[in-house]
Structure formats: structure tokens, C-alpha cells
Enzyme design. Sequence first.
Site, PDB file in Angstrom:
ATOM      1  N   LYS A  53       0.959  -1.019  -0.183  1.00 30.49           N
ATOM      2  CA  LYS A  53       0.080  -0.008  -0.101  1.00 30.49           C
ATOM      3  C   LYS A  53       0.782   1.260  -0.098  1.00 30.49           C
ATOM      4  CE  LYS A  53      -3.541  -2.024   3.330  1.00 30.49           C
ATOM      5  NZ  LYS A  53      -3.933  -1.769   4.647  1.00 30.49           N
ATOM      6  N   SER A 139      -9.780   1.651   6.862  1.00 30.35           N
ATOM      7  CA  SER A 139      -8.833   2.807   6.510  1.00 30.35           C
ATOM      8  C   SER A 139      -9.244   3.183   4.993  1.00 30.35           C
ATOM      9  CB  SER A 139      -7.387   2.759   6.416  1.00 30.35           C
ATOM     10  OG  SER A 139      -7.079   2.694   7.925  1.00 30.35           O
TER      11      SER A 139
END
Length: 171
Positions: A53, A139
Site C-alpha cells: 500500500k 481505512s
Amino acid sequence: MGSGVWQARGVQSSLAVVPGSFDPVTYGHQDVILRARALFGRVIVGVAANQGKAPLFGLEARLTLLHAALADEPNIEIQAVPGLLAEFCRQVGATAIVKGLRGGADLDHEQPMAVVNRELAGVETVFLPAAAAWGYVSSSIVKDVARNGGDVSKYVAPPVAEALRAALGGR
Ligand code: PNS
């Protein structure tokens, strides 16, 4: 917590590491952190890099938002994990890693890491099922809602909502 909810009593006074990328911290993360403290006594929240990520917030911002969201909760420290999580756990003397699981997809993702962390440092991973209220919060979803102008105040603490507004716009 609503009244009538059973509160876990810690089995002993020991240390758990709750790791994650926390980009940014959500109420789901905060729930797991507080439950880990109830079980183990002391928690280090370990802010690590996830190679899969690219984070929205830099490391310093993620640490600052965790401090703001957890607002000096006792027996909870927040630290950066500079390299291997297993090595970090060995260095701080952690009894266990604690991770929240929202469902089977999380388990598929987490189980190999739990096995490897145990092979690398002998550290066990304890999985806590996400609370019903936060079982769908991530998130990534929070960032997507914020990016598209939605209200994220149900999912993140006020300083985090403010940081998302500053970074992404929206309400
Ligand atoms: O919140 P996330 O992104 O699911 O957390 C994943 C994280 C950061 C805990 C994981 O990527 C990690 O442990 N990174 C540190 C580097 C490491 O130890 N990698 C090997 C894992 S077996």
C-alpha cells in the site's frame, strides 16, 4: 461500550503489540487497541510499512493522528516499526501480536503473516473479532468516503476527520 457489555479482565500483566499501517487510524482500530490492553495490560501500537500500500499520510502524520485519537490513554504507547515486525516484537519483549479480524478475507491475509512472525521470532498472534459496530470499517473505505466528500465522523476521531478533510477535501 454500552451498559451490560462484559469487560474482559486481563489474564496477566504483559505486553501486546498491535501493528498496522494506520493510514489513518479508525474507531475499529481503536476498539482493538483498547481490547488488547484489557487482555494484556500494556500495548504498543506499532506503526509499520505495508509494502502493498502507498500511504496517504506519512509516518509522522500517522503517529501524530494515533496520539490525537488515543489522547494519552494509560498503558498504550505508539511507536514506529522501522523494519521487521517480528524483530520489533523480540526487541520490546512482546508476549503477542494482536490483530482485529473483520471476516474471512482478513483471516486469509493475516494468517500467513502470523505463521511467518512466529517462525521468525516465536511471537504468537492473537486475533480479535471486530466488534459489530466496526466490522465494515476500514481505512481504505474511510479515505474513499472522504475523497468523495462524504462525512467520516462516524468512523474516525475528530482530529482524524479534520486531517482527512485537509488532505482530501470534503465535509
Ligand atoms: O494495517 P495493515 O496494512 O494490514 O498492516 C500490515 C502490517 C503493517 C502489520 C504488515 O505489513 C507488517 O507487519 N509490516 C512490517 C514489515 C514486516 O514485518 N513484514 C513481514 C510480515 S510477515
